[in-house]
Scaffold this motif. Structure first.
Motif, PDB file in Angstrom:
ATOM      1  N   CYS A  26     -32.851  74.212   1.169  1.00  0.00           N
ATOM      2  CA  CYS A  26     -32.095  73.335   2.052  1.00  0.00           C
ATOM      3  C   CYS A  26     -33.064  72.426   2.805  1.00  0.00           C
ATOM      4  CB  CYS A  26     -31.261  74.140   3.035  1.00  0.00           C
ATOM      5  SG  CYS A  26     -30.231  73.063   4.077  1.00  0.00           S
ATOM      6  N   CYS A  28     -32.000  70.186   5.138  1.00  0.00           N
ATOM      7  CA  CYS A  28     -31.334  69.611   6.312  1.00  0.00           C
ATOM      8  C   CYS A  28     -32.272  69.635   7.518  1.00  0.00           C
ATOM      9  CB  CYS A  28     -30.018  70.340   6.604  1.00  0.00           C
ATOM     10  SG  CYS A  28     -30.177  71.864   7.557  1.00  0.00           S
ATOM     11  N   CYS A  31     -32.764  72.996   9.298  1.00  0.00           N
ATOM     12  CA  CYS A  31     -33.675  73.917   8.607  1.00  0.00           C
ATOM     13  C   CYS A  31     -35.131  73.495   8.799  1.00  0.00           C
ATOM     14  CB  CYS A  31     -33.318  74.031   7.126  1.00  0.00           C
ATOM     15  SG  CYS A  31     -31.880  75.106   6.843  1.00  0.00           S
ATOM     16  N   ARG A  71     -27.970  81.581  13.223  1.00  0.00           N
ATOM     17  CA  ARG A  71     -29.289  81.973  12.737  1.00  0.00           C
ATOM     18  C   ARG A  71     -29.749  83.191  13.527  1.00  0.00           C
ATOM     19  NH1 ARG A  71     -29.048  76.416  11.651  1.00  0.00           N
ATOM     20  NH2 ARG A  71     -30.306  75.787   9.858  1.00  0.00           N
TER      21      ARG A  71
HETATM   22 ZN   LIG Z   1     -30.378  73.613   6.104  1.00  0.00          ZN
END
Ligand SMILES: [Zn+2]
Ligand SMILES: [Zn+2]
Length: 137
Positions: A26, A28, A31, A71
């Motif tokens: 990922c 993004c 992240c 998270r």
């Molecule tokens: Zn992500």
């Protein structure tokens, strides 16, 4: 197959039973912040297949869909061990780098590829979605 892993300090440990649902990268922006680098690599497993020992601290923040992504990190060493997007109920996204042997898994695809920075691009040959995969996949 059983895979084992844990955080950097070893307070949090886990076992994963069975085969992951998928393994992906990922790119993004959340992240990037979480990992401190260009992308995350996650191993998606059923929550029921993940046996955690030790106590994690949760941090929730809405993802692109507007639904929270939670998270969970070790409060002692800060390692994020797992994430749970609310829009994928029952799925735990274990951070691949926390596996004792990260070479056991192979990423199948990348998401948010359009947000990858020039110094951390997806490798040639990996399927890359500019954002998330189309619904129905
Ligand atoms: Zn992500
Ligand atoms: Zn730790």
């Amino acid at each position: 197959m059983t895979m084992t892993g844990g955080c950097l300090c070893g307070t949090v440990r886990y076992e994963i039973e069975g085969t992951p649902q998928f393994v992906g990268r990922c790119y993004c922006n959340d992240c990037k912040k979480e990992t401190g680098t260009g992308h995350n690599t996650v191993v998606a497993v059923a929550d029921a297949a993940l046996r955690l020992t030790g106590t994690l601290t949760d941090f929730a923040r809405p993802g692109d869909s507007g639904a929270d992504v939670v998270r969970s990190f070790c409060p002692k060493c800060g390692t994020t061990v797992v994430g749970r997007p609310a829009r994928m109920a029952g799925v735990a996204m274990v951070r691949a780098g926390t596996l004792d042997d990260p070479s056991l898994v192979t990423p199948m695809a990348a998401v948010y590829g359009s947000r990858a920075v020039h110094w951390d691009q997806p490798p040639a040959g990996l399927q890359v979605f500019p954002e998330t995969p189309p619904r129905g996949n």
